[in-house]
Design an enzyme around this catalytic site. Sequence first.
Site: not given
Ligand SMILES: CC(=O)SCCNC(=O)CCNC(=O)[C@H](O)C(C)(C)COP(=O)(O)OP(=O)(O)OC[C@H]1O[C@@H](n2cnc3c(N)ncnc32)[C@H](O)[C@@H]1OP(=O)(O)O
Ligand SMILES: O=C([O-])CC(=O)C(=O)O
Length: 377
Positions: A268, A319
């Site tokens: 997140h 999710d």
């Molecule tokens: C209700 C919602 O919308 S909640 C979000 C739903 N989205 C997901 O579940 C998609 C999967 N998750 C992700 O892609 C990310 O965790 C995000 C986009 C939600 C948040 O990402 P950010 O805050 O931008 O963190 P970022 O992507 O820079 O991750 C930081 C580190 O953790 C890792 N990481 C974060 N989430 C994940 C993941 N789900 N799987 C694998 N690695 C991950 C990244 O690869 C990164 O590693 P690095 O530093 O070695 O490159």
């Molecule tokens: O807050 C966020 O970035 C994503 C999330 O968890 C939501 O929209 O419920």
Amino acid sequence: MTDPQIHKGLAGVLVDTTRISKVNPETNSLLYRGYPVQELAARCSFEEVAYLLWNGELPTEAQLAEFTDGERAQRALTPELKAVIDALPVTCHPMDVCRTAASVLGASHELAEDSSVQANMDKAVGLFAAMPAVVAYDQRRRRGEDVVEPRDDLGYSANFLWMTFGEEAAPEVVEAFNVSMILYAEHSFNASTFTGRVITSTLSDLHSAVTGAIGALKGPLHGGANEAVMHTFAEITESAADGDVAAHAAAWLDEALAEKKKIMGFGHRVYKNGDSRVPTMKASLDNMVKYYDRPDMGELYTALETAMGERKNILPNLDYPAGPVYHLMGFDTPTFTPLFVAARITGWTAHIMEQLEANSLIRPLSEYNGAEERHLP
Ligand SMILES: CC(=O)SCCNC(=O)CCNC(=O)[C@H](O)C(C)(C)COP(=O)(O)OP(=O)(O)OC[C@H]1O[C@@H](n2cnc3c(N)ncnc32)[C@H](O)[C@@H]1OP(=O)(O)O
Ligand SMILES: O=C([O-])CC(=O)C(=O)O
């Protein structure tokens, strides 16, 4: 000259104030208008929470009765909207159907160009009332099933399930669905809400902002992750021909991480020590696992969560438990994110109205790093 500071993804940037919700990663908590979301999920209907998000206070009995009467009166789809949905291919993503429906509802709204507080409140309630019928109608048409019209003797969640499945859902199922709607309703300046606020900041109309927000929610890094979780579960289950799903979850994860894949449903942008909503949604998943007698689903959930914790120390977001809950209830996987839309309409429209109260055009700056100035030969 020092290099300008670039805030990629606007990470850590405060762009405005909001009174609607408080996401607190330090205390792992989420408040809607001051109330902890867990308390609301345990004690309120989604209609009460919608009213709270829009009005700032929970409704009195009389206010709730008036509000639900208005919502129930606007549940049915118009023949025009049904015709537009029918014109879309059944192969298109259900999020495209939601996006189109929001746009059509805007185009045909009698106050389309009126962005007064009263007109926007009417529009918000209209979208809130109609979106369940859009989602249910679309899932049924894909399955070749006849439309099931809404019932005004049922609450929001019971009616949603009724229109989708054509039978009354058990109270346990209605309860789990109601909890999911409340948890999905609002989450401050997430990507889709911010999209809605950007569109609103140009003084465009509420339906345009919601239509854009739906587009932002579709992506797998945001709302699309609940659907993606189920694809992951399906892949793991298919690869576990010997039935040892838990062992295969770890092996599947190792391969996915080796390929540098993002594991959907984990991580997140704001919460780094766990999503405040997950324990409540996980309790609903446990109830649904028991209700549908599907311990295998609970085992797979835990196996992947454990393996992800061990390898990356990254925790699930909302999710992750929501996907399997919707699967157990019988929703088609591509319908999961539209369920998120139906819930988040409340938060989006509350933010649209808040943006208009103290509007400033949202227009950040960028640092140019393209070609130096040059001239035509
Ligand atoms: C209700 C919602 O919308 S909640 C979000 C739903 N989205 C997901 O579940 C998609 C999967 N998750 C992700 O892609 C990310 O965790 C995000 C986009 C939600 C948040 O990402 P950010 O805050 O931008 O963190 P970022 O992507 O820079 O991750 C930081 C580190 O953790 C890792 N990481 C974060 N989430 C994940 C993941 N789900 N799987 C694998 N690695 C991950 C990244 O690869 C990164 O590693 P690095 O530093 O070695 O490159
Ligand atoms: O807050 C966020 O970035 C994503 C999330 O968890 C939501 O929209 O419920």
